[in-house]
Enzyme design. Structure first.
Site, PDB file in Angstrom:
ATOM      1  N   LYS A  67      27.461  -2.641 -11.950  1.00  0.00           N
ATOM      2  CA  LYS A  67      27.721  -2.736 -10.511  1.00  0.00           C
ATOM      3  C   LYS A  67      28.225  -4.121 -10.181  1.00  0.00           C
ATOM      4  CE  LYS A  67      27.393  -1.106  -6.288  1.00  0.00           C
ATOM      5  NZ  LYS A  67      28.818  -1.494  -6.132  1.00  0.00           N
ATOM      6  N   LYS A 103      31.755  -7.036 -13.055  1.00  0.00           N
ATOM      7  CA  LYS A 103      32.608  -7.718 -12.084  1.00  0.00           C
ATOM      8  C   LYS A 103      34.060  -7.513 -12.468  1.00  0.00           C
ATOM      9  CE  LYS A 103      31.815 -10.516  -8.539  1.00  0.00           C
ATOM     10  NZ  LYS A 103      30.604 -10.504  -7.720  1.00  0.00           N
ATOM     11  N   THR A 195      24.701  -8.600   3.600  1.00  0.00           N
ATOM     12  CA  THR A 195      24.379  -9.816   2.837  1.00  0.00           C
ATOM     13  C   THR A 195      23.666 -10.817   3.754  1.00  0.00           C
ATOM     14  OG1 THR A 195      26.367  -9.372   1.560  1.00  0.00           O
ATOM     15  CG2 THR A 195      25.321 -11.509   1.214  1.00  0.00           C
ATOM     16  N   ASN A 226      31.969 -13.602   6.654  1.00  0.00           N
ATOM     17  CA  ASN A 226      31.127 -12.405   6.707  1.00  0.00           C
ATOM     18  C   ASN A 226      29.650 -12.710   6.432  1.00  0.00           C
ATOM     19  OD1 ASN A 226      30.785  -9.600   6.937  1.00  0.00           O
ATOM     20  ND2 ASN A 226      30.681  -9.442   4.708  1.00  0.00           N
ATOM     21  N   SER A 363      24.852  -1.639  -0.884  1.00  0.00           N
ATOM     22  CA  SER A 363      25.803  -0.864  -1.692  1.00  0.00           C
ATOM     23  C   SER A 363      25.056   0.275  -2.396  1.00  0.00           C
ATOM     24  CB  SER A 363      26.437  -1.746  -2.771  1.00  0.00           C
ATOM     25  OG  SER A 363      27.625  -2.326  -2.300  1.00  0.00           O
TER      26      SER A 363
HETATM   27  N1  GLU Z   1      30.371  -8.644  -4.305  1.00  0.00           N
HETATM   28  C1  GLU Z   1      29.026  -8.575  -3.828  1.00  0.00           C
HETATM   29  C2  GLU Z   1      28.112  -9.407  -4.706  1.00  0.00           C
HETATM   30  O1  GLU Z   1      28.563 -10.197  -5.481  1.00  0.00           O
HETATM   31  C3  GLU Z   1      28.562  -7.148  -3.685  1.00  0.00           C
HETATM   32  C4  GLU Z   1      28.567  -6.377  -4.938  1.00  0.00           C
HETATM   33  C5  GLU Z   1      28.295  -4.897  -4.717  1.00  0.00           C
HETATM   34  O2  GLU Z   1      28.009  -4.503  -3.592  1.00  0.00           O
HETATM   35  O3  GLU Z   1      28.364  -4.184  -5.694  1.00  0.00           O
HETATM   36  O4  GLU Z   1      26.920  -9.326  -4.597  1.00  0.00           O
END
Ligand code: GLU
Length: 424
Positions: A67, A103, A195, A226, A363
């Site tokens: 994820k 990622k 977040t 954000n 998410s």
């Molecule tokens: N890009 C965000 C993070 O680094 C969210 C990742 C996600 O929701 O999978 O936490």
């Protein structure tokens, strides 16, 4: 190897050794499961083809599907994506999610592209990664310079690729391959603010451990995007005193609580936070002044929230930090050296892998709703998020108080314990 990757790997090695893990177990935690690198060829508006280098790095899936977000940035590199994938494994485990870490990234500046070009790049990327992603394999999401619209383009392309071989029900579930989608297309309410809201939940959990009244806390937030904006807004709505905010061009500070909503409206009008002080309708906050981003970090506040860039608290300014609590809402805003120095001085620093895990936690709630064919109210999502964040905090706090280390080490230890328990 870049610094971010070195730091992520060193923290795992240091923690693993402190836990008494065998070297082969530590080595396995450091090495990613898979590094995928692609060359994308995309037609530009001028009719010519352009090549882009893209990555998807899958770090560890002991706890569940990989994820993590996809970022579009000229500074994306293989090392950076690998570091971030590694940290996603830790972050998901810290938050108690049934996910591993991954990622993705493409090296380019999206601000130089037309909308059509962005759409074609996004879709070409999906054609490259289609065979390695899916609701139970790897679930991407937005990250730097990507958003719900981009997730929607990517999902449309994935559906197109899979249309022929999948039944209708499976196509529905395919939606769960991407999170952070627009609400109209299977996204969840509450994801945009998640977040920031998660960071506030963590801050409140910490204050209650320290028996501190949140209404007495003076807070400075660096970053008004954000993450920073929603942190400031939600913390202020819930009674904390936000006395300083900034964006990349500078900020404002005042004796009394700032009106975050008014500053946002002013920023929309003027294009920046600095100067939103006593301008137009924002003049009801008295005795305020403009400050630089550097000055914001050194203010005499109780809580400092770096929510923009990495490495902003470092060996140059660590001696001047006055806050006793730092909430790392950005990724890696406190350098390794500054983290150790400030921790020794008794400053409590909530590490990014815990502080900003609210995004990936929601998410997960989006993915869960898609998999079960459910649609939840925003209230339900927010309540679950607060529950997940306070559980995550509790576990790490227990380890922290038992081991008398740092919150970062406690977070990594908790995560590593969970990941190796599920080792295949
Ligand atoms: N890009 C965000 C993070 O680094 C969210 C990742 C996600 O929701 O999978 O936490």
């Amino acid at each position: 190897m870049n610094d971010m990757l070195k730091t992520a790997q060193n923290t795992i090695i240091k923690t693993g050794k402190a836990m008494g893990l065998a070297q082969d177990v530590i080595d396995r935690l450091v090495q990613p499961d898979g590094i995928h690198e692609f060359t994308l060829q995309v037609k530009m508006d001028n009719g010519k083809n352009k090549l882009f280098t893209a990555f998807r790095i899958q770090h560890n899936d002991n706890l569940g599907p990989y994820k993590g977000g996809i970022r579009f940035h000229p500074n994306v590199s293989r090392d950076e994506v690998q570091a971030l994938a590694t940290l996603m494994s830790i972050k998901c485990a810290v938050a108690g999610l049934p996910y591993g870490g991954g990622k993705g990234g493409i090296i380019f500046n999206p601000k130089e592209m037309s909308e059509g070009e962005l759409e074609r790049i996004s879709k070409e990327y999906v054609r490259a990664i289609a065979s390695i992603i899916g609701p139970t394999k790897d679930v991407p999401a937005p990250d730097v310079n990507t958003n719900g619209q981009i997730m929607k383009w990517m999902l449309d392309e994935l559906i197109k690729i899979n249309k022929k071989q999948l039944k209708k029900a499976d196509l529905e579930k395919l939606k769960a391959t991407f999170t952070g989608k627009p609400v109209k297309f299977g996204g969840t309410l509450g994801r945009t603010e998640a977040t920031g809201r998660g960071g506030v939940a963590i801050t409140e959990a910490l204050l209650s451990k320290l028996k501190k009244e949140k209404s007495e806390m003076k807070v400075a937030v660096q970053g008004f995007g954000n993450v920073g904006y929603y942190f400031a807004k939600i913390a202020s709505d819930r009674g904390m005193k936000i006395v300083a905010v900034s964006d990349s061009k500078g900020g404002v500070t005042g004796e009394k609580s700032l009106d975050i909503e008014k500053i946002m409206n002013c920023k929309k009008e003027k294009g920046e936070v600095a100067g939103c002080y006593c301008v137009g309708g924002v003049c009801d906050i008295q005795q305020g002044k403009k400050i630089t981003n550097g000055e914001l970090l050194e203010l005499p506040v109780d809580i400092l929230v770096p929510a923009a860039l990495e490495n902003v608290i470092n060996k140059e300014n660590m001696h001047k930090i006055q806050a006793r609590i730092i909430i790392e809402m950005a990724n890696g805003p406190v350098s390794e050296e500054a983290y150790d120095y400030l921790t020794k001085k008794g400053v409590l620093i909530v590490p990014d892998v815990l502080a900003n895990s609210g995004g990936v936690a929601v998410s997960y709630l989006e993915w869960f709703q898609n998999m079960k064919g459910q649609v939840w109210s925003e209230e339900k999502v927010n309540k679950k998020l607060f529950g997940m964040m306070s559980d995550a905090f509790e576990e790490i706090w227990q380890t922290y108080t038992k081991e008398k280390s740092s919150l970062k080490q406690a977070a990594f230890e908790t995560a590593i314990r969970r990941i190796i328990r599920k080792a295949k």
